[in-house]
Design an enzyme around this catalytic site. Structure first.
Site, mmCIF file in Angstrom:
data_model
loop_
_atom_site.group_PDB
_atom_site.id
_atom_site.type_symbol
_atom_site.label_atom_id
_atom_site.label_comp_id
_atom_site.label_asym_id
_atom_site.label_seq_id
_atom_site.Cartn_x
_atom_site.Cartn_y
_atom_site.Cartn_z
ATOM 1 N N GLU A 34 0.835 -1.212 0.000
ATOM 2 C CA GLU A 34 0.000 0.000 0.000
ATOM 3 C C GLU A 34 0.862 1.252 0.000
ATOM 4 O O GLU A 34 1.793 1.363 0.782
ATOM 5 C CB GLU A 34 -0.889 -0.018 1.246
ATOM 6 N N SER A 68 -24.318 6.954 -17.760
ATOM 7 C CA SER A 68 -24.166 5.938 -16.719
ATOM 8 C C SER A 68 -25.534 5.467 -16.251
ATOM 9 O O SER A 68 -26.392 6.290 -15.897
ATOM 10 C CB SER A 68 -23.394 6.500 -15.525
ATOM 11 N N GLY A 123 -16.035 4.568 -3.789
ATOM 12 C CA GLY A 123 -15.542 5.131 -2.542
ATOM 13 C C GLY A 123 -15.117 4.103 -1.520
ATOM 14 O O GLY A 123 -14.819 4.452 -0.379
ATOM 15 N N ALA A 124 -15.042 2.819 -1.919
ATOM 16 C CA ALA A 124 -14.720 1.748 -0.982
ATOM 17 C C ALA A 124 -13.249 1.343 -1.056
ATOM 18 O O ALA A 124 -12.845 0.368 -0.428
ATOM 19 C CB ALA A 124 -15.607 0.536 -1.249
ATOM 20 N N ASP A 173 -3.648 0.473 -9.678
ATOM 21 C CA ASP A 173 -5.066 0.193 -9.873
ATOM 22 C C ASP A 173 -5.386 -0.120 -11.331
ATOM 23 O O ASP A 173 -6.081 -1.085 -11.645
ATOM 24 C CB ASP A 173 -5.911 1.379 -9.402
#
Length: 385
Positions: A34, A68, A123-124, A173
């Site tokens: 991380e 979306s 947002g997780a 990511d």
């Protein structure tokens, strides 16, 4: 109706014609590693079964139409020549940024109609934005026959997020979303982008990896993430190296000594150097079949993120502490921090007990109920139809 059939049907209703194809790109969980990616270090993500799905067709008139299914907004229409970094603060910045990055790199993208939907929790800390970027990049790469390899698509998606969106994220990511394989974790060297697929089939060994979404939303483009990155860059400069990855674990104490009274920088440096070493330890343990032994390494990683990098929060700490008290093999926060999710490694037989304990602990603390689900190492970005 399957996701690709639904997104195709919605595309037809929106745009009046069949899409030229449907693509999917997953979110990710980072097993270990991380805040090492922007320090040229090591990371070890794997892809989730949760994906962003896109139906896409080409246009030739220099226009980009975006919609979306997950929002109540109408179709957004943009002119390609008007795309400007940091001009868009809506969700459309992510797909538009990919188009901008492709065109800035000289690739002949002339416009597109895009309809998107996503099952990656926003947002997780599970890379919902990277999934959105990668699915658009892969679709345009295919439709415009650009011939770009996956790692290069990931680089362009990172540029879209760094420059167009304005979020100073690393390369992990997007690479995870583009390149992961089912049943494996991806050991990625973020300096040279070399990759190794490491078998990671927990179910076969009687274990599970849970994701606990604390429901505490985080945002990469806010100031705290950028402060940590700037602090790491300051540490590298003070130590005379290109990146903190260049500080060997064996030389950490000497490096910290050289930083003197730069206490905040010392903490950041200590986390990054020890975290790189934790990634290498996990790789070694998995390769030797000692999967359960990675649990304590995950716990060490959480302590480092909490105490040195200082990006945990009460909800994340509660997940980790409760899970470990309930018999978990290991647990840690995952993702950028300040909220988001934690992961819990557990024996399959203990999953229900641990889940119940975490839910009860959140209720007792007055926190919003967490979302708990199993993380299964899944396939990276792909064309569905």
């Amino acid at each position: 109706m399957r996701a690709e059939q639904q997104v195709r049907a919605d595309f037809v209703e929106l745009y009046g014609a069949e899409p030229e194809g449907v693509w999917a790109a997953p979110g990710r969980v980072n097993l270990i590693g991380e805040h090492t990616d922007y320090n040229d270090g090591f990371v070890m993500p794997f892809a989730l079964p949760h994906t962003a799905t896109a139906a896409v067709s080409r246009r030739t008139d220099g226009r980009l139409r975006l919609h979306s299914a997950d929002l109540e907004d109408g179709v957004a229409e943009l002119r390609l020549d008007d795309l400007t970094p940091e001009s868009d603060r809506a969700w459309t910045a992510y797909p538009a940024g990919v188009v901008w990055a492709l065109r800035e790199a000289g690739h002949p993208v002339t416009g597109a109609d895009i309809h998107l939907t996503s099952t990656v929790p926003s947002g997780a800390g599970l890379s919902s934005s990277a999934a959105l970027e990668v699915v658009v990049a892969l679709a345009l790469n295919d439709l415009f026959e650009l011939g770009l390899p996956r790692w290069q698509l990931a680089r362009l998606c990172q540029r879209a997020e760094n420059v167009y969106v304005g979020a100073p994220t690393g390369i992990m990511d997007q690479t995870a979303s583009a390149c992961c394989e089912a049943g494996h974790a991806l050991f990625l060297d973020t300096r040279d982008l070399s990759q190794k697929q490491i078998p990671f089939d927990l179910a076969a060994e009687g274990m599970r990896l849970l994701v606990v979404d604390t429901q505490v939303k985080h945002a990469h483009s806010d100031g705290e993430y950028g402060k940590r990155r700037a602090g790491c860059e300051k540490g590298a400069a003070l130590l005379g190296v290109d990146a903190l990855r260049d500080i060997p674990y064996a030389g950490l104490d000497a490096a910290l000594e050289r930083l003197g009274d730069e206490e905040e920088v010392r903490r950041l440096v200590r986390h990054v150097v020890t975290e790189d070493q934790r990634v290498e330890r996990v790789v070694s343990l998995l390769k030797s079949g000692e999967t359960r032994a990675i649990g304590p390494v995950l716990v060490e990683g959480h302590a480092s993120l909490r105490d040195d990098f200082r990006i945990s929060c009460p909800e994340l700490d509660l997940v980790v502490d409760t899970a470990l008290a309930g018999g978990a093999l290991g647990a840690r926060m995952t993702g950028g921090g300040f909220g988001g999710s934690a992961i819990v490694l557990a024996e399959a037989a203990d999953v229900d007990t641990i889940t119940k304990a975490v839910e009860e602990a959140f209720a007792a603390a007055g926190f919003t109920a967490p979302r708990v689900f199993e993380a299964v190492p899944s396939a990276g970005a792909r064309r569905l139809a």
